[in-house]
Design an enzyme around this catalytic site. Structure first.
Site, mmCIF file in Angstrom:
data_model
loop_
_atom_site.group_PDB
_atom_site.id
_atom_site.type_symbol
_atom_site.label_atom_id
_atom_site.label_comp_id
_atom_site.label_asym_id
_atom_site.label_seq_id
_atom_site.Cartn_x
_atom_site.Cartn_y
_atom_site.Cartn_z
ATOM 1 N N GLY A 1 3.075 1.440 -3.050
ATOM 2 C CA GLY A 1 2.161 1.575 -4.186
ATOM 3 C C GLY A 1 1.670 3.013 -4.309
ATOM 4 O O GLY A 1 1.681 3.608 -5.393
ATOM 5 N N TYR B 1 0.839 -1.209 0.000
ATOM 6 C CA TYR B 1 0.000 0.000 0.000
ATOM 7 C C TYR B 1 0.871 1.254 0.000
ATOM 8 O O TYR B 1 0.710 2.138 -0.855
ATOM 9 C CB TYR B 1 -0.909 -0.035 1.226
ATOM 10 N N ARG C 1 -10.685 -1.406 10.343
ATOM 11 C CA ARG C 1 -9.974 -0.275 10.916
ATOM 12 C C ARG C 1 -10.532 0.067 12.291
ATOM 13 O O ARG C 1 -11.590 -0.392 12.694
ATOM 14 C CB ARG C 1 -10.003 0.916 9.965
ATOM 15 N N VAL C 2 -9.782 0.898 12.988
ATOM 16 C CA VAL C 2 -9.981 0.984 14.430
ATOM 17 C C VAL C 2 -11.346 1.563 14.812
ATOM 18 O O VAL C 2 -11.991 1.052 15.732
ATOM 19 C CB VAL C 2 -8.805 1.750 15.080
ATOM 20 N N VAL C 3 -11.809 2.597 14.122
ATOM 21 C CA VAL C 3 -13.069 3.226 14.556
ATOM 22 C C VAL C 3 -14.239 2.258 14.371
ATOM 23 O O VAL C 3 -15.027 2.031 15.299
ATOM 24 C CB VAL C 3 -13.320 4.555 13.806
ATOM 25 N N THR D 1 -0.821 6.813 18.389
ATOM 26 C CA THR D 1 -1.798 7.874 18.132
ATOM 27 C C THR D 1 -2.250 7.898 16.680
ATOM 28 O O THR D 1 -1.532 7.481 15.773
ATOM 29 C CB THR D 1 -1.210 9.266 18.463
ATOM 30 N N ASN E 1 -6.325 9.297 8.525
ATOM 31 C CA ASN E 1 -7.423 8.417 8.982
ATOM 32 C C ASN E 1 -8.782 9.113 8.939
ATOM 33 O O ASN E 1 -8.961 10.166 9.552
ATOM 34 C CB ASN E 1 -7.155 7.944 10.412
ATOM 35 N N PRO F 1 2.419 2.398 12.478
ATOM 36 C CA PRO F 1 2.992 3.686 12.886
ATOM 37 C C PRO F 1 2.658 4.042 14.346
ATOM 38 O O PRO F 1 1.532 3.835 14.797
ATOM 39 C CB PRO F 1 2.361 4.681 11.919
HETATM 40 N N1 UDP Z 1 -6.088 -0.875 15.993
HETATM 41 C C1 UDP Z 1 -6.446 -1.429 17.209
HETATM 42 N N2 UDP Z 1 -7.489 -2.300 17.234
HETATM 43 C C2 UDP Z 1 -8.204 -2.644 16.128
HETATM 44 C C3 UDP Z 1 -7.828 -2.072 14.895
HETATM 45 C C4 UDP Z 1 -6.762 -1.198 14.859
HETATM 46 O O1 UDP Z 1 -5.858 -1.141 18.258
HETATM 47 O O2 UDP Z 1 -9.151 -3.440 16.253
HETATM 48 C C5 UDP Z 1 -4.968 0.076 15.972
HETATM 49 C C6 UDP Z 1 -3.906 -0.202 14.892
HETATM 50 O O3 UDP Z 1 -2.925 -1.093 15.368
HETATM 51 C C7 UDP Z 1 -3.364 1.194 14.653
HETATM 52 C C8 UDP Z 1 -4.569 2.104 14.892
HETATM 53 O O4 UDP Z 1 -5.496 1.353 15.659
HETATM 54 O O5 UDP Z 1 -2.363 1.513 15.595
HETATM 55 C C9 UDP Z 1 -5.241 2.546 13.593
HETATM 56 O O6 UDP Z 1 -5.437 1.398 12.820
HETATM 57 P P1 UDP Z 1 -6.295 1.403 11.476
HETATM 58 O O7 UDP Z 1 -6.241 0.030 10.917
HETATM 59 O O8 UDP Z 1 -7.619 2.001 11.739
HETATM 60 O O9 UDP Z 1 -5.558 2.434 10.511
HETATM 61 P P2 UDP Z 1 -4.026 2.706 10.145
HETATM 62 O O10 UDP Z 1 -3.126 1.801 10.945
HETATM 63 O O11 UDP Z 1 -3.948 2.446 8.707
HETATM 64 O O12 UDP Z 1 -3.839 4.120 10.545
#
Ligand code: UDP
Length: 347
Positions: A150, A147, A188-190, A212, A176, A276
């Protein structure tokens, strides 16, 4: 707005794409929505299908496409780590071959073209908050590279087509973003936290939750897209679009539990490779060049998103909240089936 432009949106049935199609139609444009339905869904655009200015085409942008358009928004690519890592080679192809095909189309039709780039181009950043001139810290051989690299290569292609062929480009680096129409299995986390809280399942925090992110509500982001595309010739970006208010993942978990009144506990799982540690956009460029900044707080955006998932998990209009009452409470939600019989919307 000018009206009657023919605008193509790749990834148009996805989370961001469907909101963008809706906004472009509202402004009086013809919209060609292109999607291969890998993570997009017809359900997201069901409510637009009756509009004669709206057309949907099943197509994978890794293959060339010959249509006549005035503007292109290139949003196609799975964006959640679980989805883009499922078939990493296809993710690279979507980003690289997809960009070549769409840029070729822009070159032939002299269309202005927008690229949905990403904060992932900064990798696990060593500069905080991230400014556009920071060149990033990406692991080129890790699981996120399909990703991240890419999208980086797509940026390279956009700027090469711009310099070499004079293609008019707009590159947004999206941080995000969340809101209604994320899939329940988006990963994803939300969406994960909200779905887990509503189902009374444990909230899964990866790592210790001190990493964060800065969460932008979808309406704010789409407004940034429109402003960037409408910016004067010569404004190419890359330009950060995101909400600069930074939260720890565990703070997000606490907010979601409190706002849903859930009895869910928290379970800690290992932090995925290359995840990250901190991320927050510096948006001074967007503010200066586009007059843009987010207006929806995380609390307000979560309220709307929780309402959406309550509706979705209750069968799309069952006992908890009907689509219409949800629409009345949050008129800007523009639910997939607002105003339609529920039976029609969930077929
Ligand atoms: N995350 C988490 N629990 C979940 C999904 C994601 O703690 O069920 C964490 C993930 O490890 C990251 C953050 O939340 O540190 C954001 O993850 P997401 O997959 O939403 O987006 P991205 O990592 O691409 O910013």
């Amino acid at each position: 707005m000018h009206g009657q432009r023919r605008i193509m949106v790749t990834g148009g049935t996805g989370f961001l794409g469907s909101f963008l199609c809706e906004r472009l139609l509202r402004e009086g444009n013809d919209v060609l929505c292109v999607d291969n339905y890998y993570t997009g869904s017809r359900e997201n655009v069901l409510h637009l299908l009756d509009d004669p200015r709206f057309e949907v085409l099943r197509h994978d942008i890794t293959f060339p496409l010959y249509v006549e358009v005035d503007e292109i928004y290139n949003l196609a690519c799975p964006a959640s780590p679980v989805h883009y890592q499922f078939d990493p080679v296809q993710t690279v192809k979507t980003n690289v071959h997809g960009a070549i095909n769409m840029l070729g189309l822009a070159k032939r039709t002299k269309a202005k073209i927008f690229q949905a780039s990403t904060s992932e181009v900064y990798g696990d950043p060593t500069v905080h908050p991230q400014t556009e001139d920071y060149r990033g810290s990406v692991n080129p051989i890790g699981p996120r590279a399909c990703y991240d690299e890419g999208k980086r290569c797509a940026e390279t292609l956009f700027f090469d087509y711009h310099r070499q062929y004079g293609v008019e480009i707009r590159v947004a680096r999206i941080f995000n973003t969340y809101g209604p129409r994320m899939q329940t299995n988006d990963g994803r986390v939300v969406s994960n936290f909200i779905v887990q809280a509503l189902r009374g399942e444990p909230i899964t925090i990866f790592g210790n939750g001190t990493q964060t992110r800065s969460f932008c509500y979808v309406d704010d982001l789409i407004d940034g897209f429109i402003r960037l595309m409408g910016a004067p010739t010569g404004v190419t970006g890359p330009i950060n679009l995101g909400n600069p208010v930074e939260f720890q993942v565990r703070e997000l978990a606490e907010m979601v539990i409190e706002m849903t009144g859930s009895k869910s506990g928290i379970t800690f799982k290992p932090l995925p490779a290359d995840d990250p540690i901190q991320r927050k956009p510096d948006i001074s460029c967007a503010t200066k060049e586009l007059g843009w900044q987010p207006t929806v707080s995380l609390h307000e955006g979560l309220e709307r998103t929780i309402a959406y998932f309550e509706w979705k998990l209750s069968g799309g209009g069952g006992t908890m909240l009907s689509a219409n009452s949800l629409h009345q409470a949050y008129p800007n939600l523009l639910l997939p089936n607002a105003g339609r019989p529920v039976s029609e919307a969930i077929r």
